[in-house]
Design an enzyme around this catalytic site. Structure first.
Site, PDB file in Angstrom:
ATOM      1  N   HIS A  99       0.843  -1.199   0.000  1.00  0.00           N
ATOM      2  CA  HIS A  99       0.000   0.000   0.000  1.00  0.00           C
ATOM      3  C   HIS A  99       0.882   1.254   0.000  1.00  0.00           C
ATOM      4  CE1 HIS A  99      -3.512   2.274   2.177  1.00  0.00           C
ATOM      5  NE2 HIS A  99      -3.291   2.729   0.966  1.00  0.00           N
ATOM      6  N   GLU A 102       2.612   1.533  -3.306  1.00  0.00           N
ATOM      7  CA  GLU A 102       1.670   2.053  -4.318  1.00  0.00           C
ATOM      8  C   GLU A 102       1.608   3.583  -4.243  1.00  0.00           C
ATOM      9  OE1 GLU A 102      -2.922   3.043  -4.090  1.00  0.00           O
ATOM     10  OE2 GLU A 102      -2.358   1.111  -3.204  1.00  0.00           O
TER      11      GLU A 102
END
Length: 990
Positions: A99, A102
């Site tokens: 996450h 990203e």
């Protein structure tokens, strides 16, 4: 990132056609059919070429010779193209590394060395969504700096003050605290972790807030090197784009720089348990729960088959829908109707997002004492389904739903397609097989024909005989948030106590470095950009034909709707007594679910499923385009159907108008509980919308009514209704509301259909109006004039409404804030409206994003100019409260001082035009004119004003409308306990 409890049918709903489709071949589809297996194209080899007539596309599968990267192109005659890359990321801890990665890789690269190129590209193009390939080489310092910004860091509360206390900061850190403020998301995460405990699904891929600070820069770099590689990538392109040109560019600019690796990212199958397991978790109490003493959740979750077996997954998703969807499903009858809980848990249903699918069944909003009862009911219901199966009509209704969803045309088909195939393809399944929907339906019908007990046998195998079953309960803990805060403080102190003086100095200096990097004006010239002159100066004209049916105005819009008919009706509520207005949203949510005519509510639900694409009623408040104190209030009826079912759809509406059933208090109670629970659950996800609605309420009559219909007022009202022991008084109000609202005298209609079907549709509308008018005891004379859109007489004004300032604070059990400030500005047709729209976009991209997200650590924030004439500031999942209000003020001063460039203005214009010119589905063409009275001529004038906005206009409107004391403004914050606000008498604390 998180568990998605989506049944196949829900995913299919998003996977609806787009554009003007014909069953004969179109150019993009035909071009793709020319490719052959084995053909070499720019470093790629064609593996398979498949026509998919169901979806009017040709699928071309390729693989990259050097790296093994997989590629799928869906060729379709659609200019709304899509390009995406996905990597299989399988973390083995809860630090949130995929996450944070990203977020971090989207902060710049070697080729595009500027901060946040993706946010910047949204303002430099007309794209409606962005995703792209990220290279592996980065300028080390920049990426490290933004790892600290996006992931987590230790930093002084005030970065410029080394004496202020050290705290955890970071965008993902705060985002995940916000995510887990939602009890249902927390439950779903635990459910996945505990059902699939052997590998990557046992951790929180998005990041567990207390584990995020364990992630190091070295771990992030290692994860990037092993996962963000072409050998672990799947490329997907969609639309009428030139395939070979894209393959060449991808090869030359990216893939040619890599060699093949053997990524160890595959997810092994979960070992099947030999006996079921039971577990328990806790959550925060919900102050807005429909019943304060019933806040427990219980679900049973079953591990099913591998999602790469696409037909089996299709059957299991159908089974899931048959078991839980609507009042005719066995679990709805067994669990919802006895009122044991407020609703199904939001984890309920088929989940095909993991390597092995799962099915979950259970309740939220139940009492702890009912735990054994619910377990028994679930087991008994499974036995009952095995014994009796499903009615043929139920199965047909579900298959009809699939047919409708394949016919319906959406504007983001490529994006929905990418999402639809992602999980299966990610786990090495065949994405093309997933697209053969009609083939799966035919095969299913054949299986059922050969074995009438086909579905019952599946239930026996996957549910009755399946030992891999988890029963997970969740109960509220009064000290839950307190314990979380204590654990965070303990984690913080652990980090701090190991720091040397040099570390303290380093933290302070790094904080200043990050602040300097965030405050530096970025040179975005390395990024590609459109020019404002590239935008079409004139909008395409949407022809509509005004007509009349029994004196009721009807707008006909001929569109390529692919065999579907779309119907809307706007019913005015001006004559409704004031005391009944707060009940309108409840009336809308139940009027199509209580039964009508000869049909009880179950038969009605079945008929709606069999004959329509759904029937809905919702409150509608339409601001006047020229006067902030005028608005139209009403409800909008919406439905769609296949052309062959036109008479059936209008018969259903006739029965709802003429003979709705208002006699079943138990049914009403079930619907009230579900509605109240849904509203309560939605606050932590849509807190910024609730904050904006509340901040606006004292500024215009439209906004005041909007708060009553869809704001915190409505949430609290529904909670009160849900707590009533006797709903007779509510039931008695529904016929009164119906008499005022479902009235052809106060109505106008719109129909979108193909030219070939329009006269038939017009005949059905005429019959429908005749049916409902004949049923009214006193028929007033038909009005002498008919207008193609709403008439001025339908608008209303609140003579006693006076705009005033108000600051409201809602104390809620969250650990993040949602902050909003709204300013009364100008209506749509005002000359300054366009300038305020450009100002909102520019202020968001060039000032507020940096202050609220990058420096403040909120997940999001910005400004928008609304059609209701209000200029709104907002933040989302924000660790700050009143500091964010200062950021809003800072944005105004920044604009008033003219601290922006012509390039900033042009980028804001591109961003606004990307929304103005977003594709409109055939079902929605002409809708703006029908609802708001906004004609193509008005849109064109607005467009010309957008083009004409100058720097002087922006400085002028920032001062005149947004300057302190210039206009009336309202403020609202939803968030955790805040001592300084509580002591401030200028705030109203709820």
């Amino acid at each position: 990132m998180f568990r998605h409890s989506k049944v196949f049918i829900t995913k299919l709903k998003n996977l609806s056609l787009q554009g003007s489709w014909r069953s004969r071949g179109s150019s993009a589809v035909e071009r793709a059919l020319q490719y052959t297996a084995g053909q070499k194209l720019h470093g790629f080899t064609v593996k398979e070429v498949t026509a998919v007539p169901d979806l009017f596309l040709t699928a071309v599968k390729l693989s990259h010779d050097a790296t093994g990267a997989q590629y799928l192109h869906a060729a379709r005659d659609d200019s709304n193209n899509l390009f995406s890359v996905q990597f299989r990321t399988t973390p083995m801890d809860s630090t949130g590394v995929p996450h944070i990665l990203e977020h971090t890789v989207l902060c710049g690269s070697q080729r595009f060395p500027c901060r946040d190129p993706f946010f910047k590209m949204l303002n430099r193009s007309l794209s409606t969504f962005m995703n792209a390939f990220t290279g592996t080489s980065f300028t080390g310092f920049n990426v490290f700096v933004f790892f600290r910004q996006e992931g987590w860091r230790l930093e002084h509360e005030t970065p410029t003050d080394p004496s202020s206390r050290l705290v955890f900061k970071g965008v993902v850190f705060n985002e995940m605290k916000g995510v887990f403020s939602d009890n249902e998301r927390l439950y779903a995460q635990h459910l996945q972790n505990k059902l699939l405990p052997d590998h990557t699904y046992s951790v929180v891929s998005g990041g567990e807030p207390l584990a995020i600070p364990d992630l190091t820069w070295e771990q992030l770099k290692h994860f990037h090197a092993t996962h963000y590689h072409p050998s672990n990538a799947r490329f997907f392109t969609y639309g009428d784009l030139p395939l070979e040109q894209h393959l060449q560019q991808i090869e030359e600019e990216a893939l040619s720089k890599f060699e093949r690796t053997e990524p160890n990212t595959a997810v092994p199958p979960q070992t099947h348990w030999d006996k079921p397991r039971v577990d328990h978790v806790t959550c925060r109490p919900d102050a807005l729960a429909p019943d304060p003493i019933k806040q427990n959740t219980l679900c049973m979750s079953y591990l099913l088959g591998d999602i790469t077996d696409t037909f089996e997954a299709f059957i299991l998703s159908l089974l899931s829908s048959l078991m839980i969807s609507g009042p005719n499903s066995p679990f709805y009858k067994a669990l919802i109707e006895p009122e044991i809980g407020s609703d199904f848990s939001s984890s309920v249903g088929f989940d095909g997002s993991t390597r092995q699918a799962s099915f979950t069944i259970g309740l939220q909003g139940m009492a702890e004492d009912d735990t054994e009862t619910v377990k028994h009911i679930i087991a008994q219901t499974i036995d009952d389904i095995i014994a009796t199966g499903f009615e043929e009509e139920q199965i047909e209704a579900l298959l009809h739903k699939i047919e409708i969803q394949m016919k319906h045309q959406s504007t983001s088909f490529g994006l929905a397609l990418a999402s639809y195939i992602a999980s299966c393809w990610n786990h090495d399944g065949d994405p093309v097989q997933l697209l053969k929907i009609s083939e799966n339906v035919s095969r299913f019908r054949q299986c059922l024909k050969e074995n009438p007990r086909y579905l019952q046998d599946k239930i026996q195998h996957y549910f009755k005989d399946n030992a891999h079953r988890l029963t997970l309960t969740m109960s509220p803990d009064e000290r839950f948030l307190e314990k979380q805060a204590e654990a965070e403080e303990q984690k913080l102190q652990q980090k701090i106590q190991n720091l040397s003086d040099a570390d303290h100095k380093d933290i302070y200096e790094k904080g200043l470095q990050l602040l300097a990097a965030q405050s530096t004006t970025q040179d975005a010239s390395c990024l590609p950009a459109l020019k404002v002159s590239d935008i079409e100066p004139i909008i395409p004209y949407t022809p509509v034909q005004p007509g009349t049916a029994g004196g009721v105005p009807v707008q006909y819009c001929e569109q390529p709707t692919n065999g579907m008919v779309y119907f809307r009706a706007m019913c005015n509520l001006n004559s409704l007594p004031e005391d009944l207005k707060i009940y309108v949203p409840l009336f809308c949510s139940v009027i199509t679910k209580l039964g009508c005519g000869e049909l009880d509510y179950r038969q009605q639900a079945q008929r709606i499923e069999l004959k329509t694409g759904g029937m809905s009623v919702s409150p509608q408040i339409i601001p006047d385009t020229a006067d902030l104190d005028l608005y139209e209030q009403g409800i909008i009826l919406s439905s769609s159907c296949l052309e062959r079912n036109l008479p059936d759809m209008f018969q259903l509406w006739s029965d709802i108008f003429n003979s709705p059933r208002f006699d079943d208090e138990q049914r009403l109670r079930v619907l009230v509980m579900m509605s109240a629970q849904e509203l309560s659950n939605g606050i932590s996800y849509s807190g910024h919308m609730y904050a904006m609605t509340r901040a606006a309420r004292t500024l215009t009559p439209t906004a005041d009514l909007q708060e009553a219909f869809s704001g915190m007022d409505q949430v609290r009202f529904m909670k009160r209704i849900a707590e009533m022991t006797d709903l007779t008084s509510v039931l008695r109000k529904l016929p009164r509301i119906k008499r005022h609202l479902l009235n052809p005298e106060n109505m106008r209609c719109a129909v979108n259909a193909t030219p070939q079907k329009m006269s038939e549709a017009a005949g059905e509308v005429e019959r429908f109006i005749g049916n409902i008018a004949a049923n009214r005891k006193e028929r007033k004379p038909v009005r002498p004039t008919v207008r193609s859109h709403r008439s001025p007489s339908s608008s209303c004004q609140e003579p006693h409404f006076k705009p005033c300032q108000m600051k409201t604070y809602f104390q809620l059990p969250f650990n993040v804030n949602f902050v909003s400030e709204c300013v009364r500005a100008v209506p749509f047709t005002h000359t300054d409206y366009a300038s305020l729209c450009i100002l909102a976009r520019m202020m968001t991209a060039k000032f507020l994003h940096g202050e609220i997200r990058e420096k403040g650590g909120a997940y999001g924030g910005g400004a928008r100019m609304g059609g209701g004439g209000l200029f709104s500031f907002y933040s989302y999942r924000d660790p700050n409260s009143t500091q964010t209000l200062s950021a809003f003020r800072g944005g105004v001063e920044w604009a008033r001082a003219g601290k922006f460039t012509q390039q900033d203005i042009d980028e804001a214009k591109l961003s606004v035009f990307s929304a103005v010119d977003a594709p409109v589905a055939p079902s929605d063409k002409g809708l703006g004119r029908f609802l708001n009275g906004i004609t193509d001529e008005m849109k064109q004038r607005y467009r010309e004003r957008l083009f004409a906005v100058t720097d002087k206009n922006l400085i002028d409107v920032a001062g005149r409308y947004l300057g302190v004391g210039q206009q009336t403004c309202g403020v609202a914050i939803l968030g955790p306990e805040n001592e300084s606000i509580r002591k401030d008498p200028s705030w109203v604390v709820k």
